[in-house]
Design a protein around this motif. Sequence first.
Motif: not given
Length: 301
Positions: A1-6, A22-27, A67-72, A96-98
């Motif tokens: 699992m990513s460890g990200v808590t929604p 809602l997903l925020h960007g870099l920084g 592969d940072p996309a794995r978090f999403l 990830a969708a593609a």
Amino acid sequence: MSGVTPRLRRPGTGHRPATVLLLHGLGGRPTVWDPFAARVDARFALWDAELPWRAMADSEGWGSLADPARFLVDLVDERYDAVVAHSYAANLLIEAAADGRIAPRPTVLISPFHRSSPRDFDWSVISYYLNEFHRVFEEALEVGETGRFPRAHRDWMALRLRDQIGPYGWMRFFETYLRSPFLDLDAVRAPLLVLSGEKDRAARPSDGRALAAGVPGARFELLAGCRHFPMVEDPGLVTRLVCDFLGRAGPAARTAAPPARTAAPAARTAAPPARTAAVVPRAPRAAGPPRVPPTSRLEMS
């Protein structure tokens, strides 16, 4: 699992409000969505999360991963009827969708980075995003409450954010950008809306247009006068476009079986026509929600 808590930031009303992540960007941080969230109607229950690439996070953790996309992929599960992603998160989400790693559902991408051909990346592009990387942060700091800070202070903050992301975080960002011409956008079956700011200096408006042109049935809107953070710069307009789109797409679109794939199309020799040529005018300014603390909306991309 990513460890990200929604986090549920605002419940909707009614028997079954549509859940929107809602997903925020870099920084960035989830607070970049505050002006948008304050205007979304009660048909939608809003969720967000602090992602590993948030402001002032240690980039050596997530930045060392290939592969940072794995978090999403781990985060965007069956709980959510729709997703709205900004900038770097938008790029990871469409990748990830593609690849078929995220199930189709109505999706809004704001200020994505995209090039339709590898030839679009020359040395000048690399030089700009490497040597002028802090300029993108300067744009972030010009909007919202931090815009009232003296220019010298904002410049210092931009360099601080750049240094916090560091070489590893920058490499993950630019690698994702470099991969964008090779994505199988024909495989993206989610209803898609792409929003780009007319004056965006970070992700060119032509990036968003090219991305939407490559996804079957996608819609593109160019936002007049906006830059890289239209949900902060013109939240009324962005909220209207997003809510109208999600209201038409509906939660059922998420669970519908994707259409059968046909034989692979021939390689594109020219960019397909844009879905729309109109520039969406900015709405007149109205009284907004209570202001948030100065540093809470810092976001790069």
